[in-house]
Design a protein around this motif. Structure first.
Motif, PDB file in Angstrom:
ATOM      1  N   ARG A   2      16.174   9.910  63.664  1.00 43.98           N
ATOM      2  CA  ARG A   2      16.271   8.472  63.469  1.00 43.98           C
ATOM      3  C   ARG A   2      16.932   7.824  64.669  1.00 43.98           C
ATOM      4  NH1 ARG A   2      18.018   7.142  57.409  1.00 43.98           N
ATOM      5  NH2 ARG A   2      18.299   5.152  58.413  1.00 43.98           N
ATOM      6  N   SER A   3      16.353   6.726  65.077  1.00 35.54           N
ATOM      7  CA  SER A   3      16.948   5.954  66.155  1.00 35.54           C
ATOM      8  C   SER A   3      18.176   5.256  65.594  1.00 35.54           C
ATOM      9  CB  SER A   3      15.934   4.933  66.643  1.00 35.54           C
ATOM     10  OG  SER A   3      16.101   4.678  67.987  1.00 35.54           O
ATOM     11  N   GLU A   4      19.170   5.034  66.406  1.00 39.85           N
ATOM     12  CA  GLU A   4      20.413   4.450  65.924  1.00 39.85           C
ATOM     13  C   GLU A   4      20.291   2.982  65.517  1.00 39.85           C
ATOM     14  OE1 GLU A   4      23.577   5.748  65.351  1.00 39.85           O
ATOM     15  OE2 GLU A   4      22.507   7.622  65.528  1.00 39.85           O
ATOM     16  N   TRP A   5      19.989   2.112  66.449  1.00 38.47           N
ATOM     17  CA  TRP A   5      20.077   0.672  66.230  1.00 38.47           C
ATOM     18  C   TRP A   5      18.729  -0.009  66.425  1.00 38.47           C
ATOM     19  CZ3 TRP A   5      24.650  -1.924  65.030  1.00 38.47           C
ATOM     20  CH2 TRP A   5      25.815  -1.144  65.089  1.00 38.47           C
ATOM     21  N   ARG A 105      13.054   1.169  58.381  1.00 36.41           N
ATOM     22  CA  ARG A 105      13.792   2.243  57.687  1.00 36.41           C
ATOM     23  C   ARG A 105      14.045   3.456  58.579  1.00 36.41           C
ATOM     24  NH1 ARG A 105      10.720   0.821  53.054  1.00 36.41           N
ATOM     25  NH2 ARG A 105       9.187   2.400  53.583  1.00 36.41           N
ATOM     26  N   SER A 106      13.323   3.575  59.671  1.00 41.13           N
ATOM     27  CA  SER A 106      13.526   4.724  60.561  1.00 41.13           C
ATOM     28  C   SER A 106      14.758   4.578  61.445  1.00 41.13           C
ATOM     29  CB  SER A 106      12.274   4.958  61.426  1.00 41.13           C
ATOM     30  OG  SER A 106      12.163   3.960  62.414  1.00 41.13           O
ATOM     31  N   HIS A 107      15.497   3.489  61.278  1.00 40.16           N
ATOM     32  CA  HIS A 107      16.706   3.230  62.055  1.00 40.16           C
ATOM     33  C   HIS A 107      17.934   3.286  61.160  1.00 40.16           C
ATOM     34  CE1 HIS A 107      13.426   1.561  64.408  1.00 40.16           C
ATOM     35  NE2 HIS A 107      14.166   1.828  65.460  1.00 40.16           N
ATOM     36  N   ARG A 108      19.019   3.759  61.696  1.00 37.72           N
ATOM     37  CA  ARG A 108      20.269   3.853  60.917  1.00 37.72           C
ATOM     38  C   ARG A 108      20.922   2.501  60.702  1.00 37.72           C
ATOM     39  NH1 ARG A 108      23.373   9.364  62.559  1.00 37.72           N
ATOM     40  NH2 ARG A 108      21.578  10.692  62.197  1.00 37.72           N
ATOM     41  N   ARG A 109      20.865   1.645  61.707  1.00 38.94           N
ATOM     42  CA  ARG A 109      21.503   0.334  61.630  1.00 38.94           C
ATOM     43  C   ARG A 109      20.519  -0.728  62.085  1.00 38.94           C
ATOM     44  NH1 ARG A 109      25.081   4.051  63.639  1.00 38.94           N
ATOM     45  NH2 ARG A 109      26.925   4.380  62.375  1.00 38.94           N
TER      46      ARG A 109
END
Length: 113
Positions: A2-5, A105-109
């Motif tokens: 997952r990408s972060e931001w 949804r694939s991002h954490r933030r």
């Protein structure tokens, strides 16, 4: 992985100050090596047009200097904002509306603007 931001830019050139603030946030995070992506939705797709103001255009062009190379636009937003000019002068990846929720949804933030 997952990408972060993920920063979502939904304001167009008519909301110049809001667009500048979001782009400044993106550059600030990127300056500290925070892995991020930028998604243009709704009126924000119009920012990718070559027909907007020079300061916004300069900020968008400078993103690559900060390592922000992953720019995305929703295809339908781009088509709605196109008018007589091409939707994007910058190199962006297009995502269909049906794929936007999975992309987000694939991002954490996620930060919207």
């Amino acid at each position: 992985m997952r990408s972060e931001w993920l920063f979502i830019l939904k304001v167009g050139p008519e909301s110049r100050q809001a667009a500048i603030e979001v782009l400044s946030e993106v550059m600030t995070f990127a300056a500290f090596d925070v892995p991020l992506r930028l998604l243009f939705l709704d009126r924000g797709a119009k920012l990718l047009s070559a027909a907007h103001d020079p300061e916004l255009s300069g900020m968008l062009s400078a993103l690559s200097l900060y390592g922000v190379d992953e720019l995305f636009v929703e295809i339908e937003s781009c088509e709605a904002e196109r008018g007589d000019s091409p939707c994007h002068a910058l190199s962006v990846r297009e995502i269909p509306r049906l794929g936007i929720s999975d992309f987000i949804r694939s991002h954490r933030r996620v930060i919207g603007g």
